[in-house]
Write an enzyme that holds these catalytic residues in place. Structure first.
Site, PDB file in Angstrom:
ATOM      1  N   ASP A 116       0.856  -1.191   0.000  1.00 52.72           N
ATOM      2  CA  ASP A 116       0.000   0.000   0.000  1.00 52.72           C
ATOM      3  C   ASP A 116       0.892   1.240   0.000  1.00 52.72           C
ATOM      4  OD1 ASP A 116      -2.980   1.024   0.664  1.00 52.72           O
ATOM      5  OD2 ASP A 116      -1.524   2.250   1.769  1.00 52.72           O
ATOM      6  N   TYR A 150       3.279  10.132   0.268  1.00 56.96           N
ATOM      7  CA  TYR A 150       4.191   9.563   1.266  1.00 56.96           C
ATOM      8  C   TYR A 150       5.649   9.889   0.944  1.00 56.96           C
ATOM      9  CZ  TYR A 150       0.151   6.600   2.499  1.00 56.96           C
ATOM     10  OH  TYR A 150      -1.094   6.127   2.858  1.00 56.96           O
ATOM     11  N   LYS A 182      -2.375   6.267  -4.355  1.00 55.79           N
ATOM     12  CA  LYS A 182      -3.455   7.216  -4.069  1.00 55.79           C
ATOM     13  C   LYS A 182      -3.191   8.576  -4.699  1.00 55.79           C
ATOM     14  CE  LYS A 182      -3.685   4.898   0.395  1.00 55.79           C
ATOM     15  NZ  LYS A 182      -2.287   4.370   0.364  1.00 55.79           N
ATOM     16  N   HIS A 225      -7.392   9.927  -2.305  1.00 51.37           N
ATOM     17  CA  HIS A 225      -6.848   9.856  -0.940  1.00 51.37           C
ATOM     18  C   HIS A 225      -7.763  10.514   0.085  1.00 51.37           C
ATOM     19  CE1 HIS A 225      -2.645   9.426   1.080  1.00 51.37           C
ATOM     20  NE2 HIS A 225      -3.602   9.134   1.922  1.00 51.37           N
TER      21      HIS A 225
END
Length: 333
Positions: A65, A70, A95, A128
């Site tokens: 994931d 990130y 996402k 997201h």
């Protein structure tokens, strides 16, 4: 077949609303369900996440994931490449971030994720958050872009064979219903916060009835170092320590096993080989009906991840622990 692959193959509960088969056929893969156990990468150190991903895939994980925001997808991609697994043997989720909700931005965003991750396509691409920012002006709200505009853009990403499935993350119930009312290619999954301190069982059940998979992030609750709620750490909770002891397991294993027994996908994050290995032990643990009822009684309805106030929106308005904002003119999302 490893335990985790056996678990994911056997755990399908409902038939999801799927994208047109042309997407999967073009990749030469057989449509399959999301594995119920994955490795999360939120807050994973850039210097450590590549090894963590490689080690997890070498140890039997088959689900990663990720997300562009990130800021480590390139390192995640290095880990995938180092593991040498066939593309069709792993599930990769990414996402779409808030400032990329406009259709042209969404296309650029998914192509960057695909490139950074070193894969030819994604298995699942999620919105997201149901919040659009003006590109380059985060967190200024983009009043001209709705979640419907963004969803139509994601449908086109499936048609362009950039992702096999699309879905949502951090949506309130009314917004899930709104997407289901207008979708042509409907959501495959919804990723949201759920753990013993925020169980949201009614919300989980709603998704099962609607045919959506549930992915539970932060499955170990406030073990995440950025969560600062006035509540003791889940891993030190006397109830869970006693229950884990009965199962000859760690607290983390017991908590993750509870998530799996609920029929959801769990994605614990770790960059440590010990915990990556230990977490897989959750697949060997089960609970009695009475134990599940006792766990249900431990629900504190406490949400750990809620950026509503910093963004000036009311997220989770119809769910447990919604944000209360004084300005009633602020839109609910």
């Amino acid at each position: 077949m490893t335990l985790i692959r056996a678990l994911s193959a056997a755990a399908a509960i409902v038939t999801p609303l799927l994208a047109p088969p042309v997407a999967s056929e073009s990749h030469g893969t057989q449509i399959r369900d999301i594995p119920h156990f994955g490795l999360g990468t939120w807050l994973s150190d850039r210097d450590k996440v590549a090894h963590a991903v490689q080690y997890a895939l070498d140890s039997g994980y088959n689900h990663i994931d990720a997300a562009l925001v990130y800021h480590n997808e390139d390192q995640v991609g290095k880990g995938i490449a180092a593991a040498g697994v066939a593309r069709e043997d792993i599930w990769v989720t990414s996402k779409l971030w808030n400032d990329q909700h406009r259709p042209d931005e969404a296309t650029k965003a998914i192509k960057k994720s695909i490139s950074d991750l070193g894969v030819e396509y994604l298995d699942l691409y999620l919105i997201h958050w149901p919040v659009a920012f003006v590109p380059g002006e985060d967190p200024k709200l983009d009043e001209g872009t709705s979640i419907f505009d963004t969803w139509r853009a994601l449908e086109n990403l499936v048609r362009a064979n950039l992702t096999r499935h699309i879905g949502i993350s951090n949506f309130a119930k009314k917004d899930v219903e709104a997407i289901l009312d207008m979708c042509t290619i409907c959501p495959y999954a919804h990723e949201f916060e759920t753990h013993p301190y925020l169980q949201q069982q009614d919300f989980v059940d709603f998704h099962k009835e609607a045919g959506l998979k549930v992915i539970g992030y932060s499955p170990l609750a406030n073990t995440n170092p950025i969560y600062h709620r006035d509540i003791g750490p889940l891993l030190e909770d006397p109830f869970w320590k006693e229950l884990a002891s009965k199962k000859n397991a760690t607290v983390a294993q017991a908590v993750l096993a509870w998530g799996l027994q609920r029929g959801i996908t769990v994605i614990p994050k770790s960059v440590h080989e010990k915990y990556i290995d230990e977490n897989l032990g959750a697949s060997k643990i089960s609970f009695t009906g009475d134990e599940m009822k006792a766990i249900s009684a431990q629900d504190k309805k406490v949400r750990m991840n809620n950026p509503s106030k910093s963004w000036g929106v009311k997220l989770f308005a119809d769910l447990d622990d919604p944000t209360g904002l004084d300005d009633e003119k602020i839109d609910e999302l």
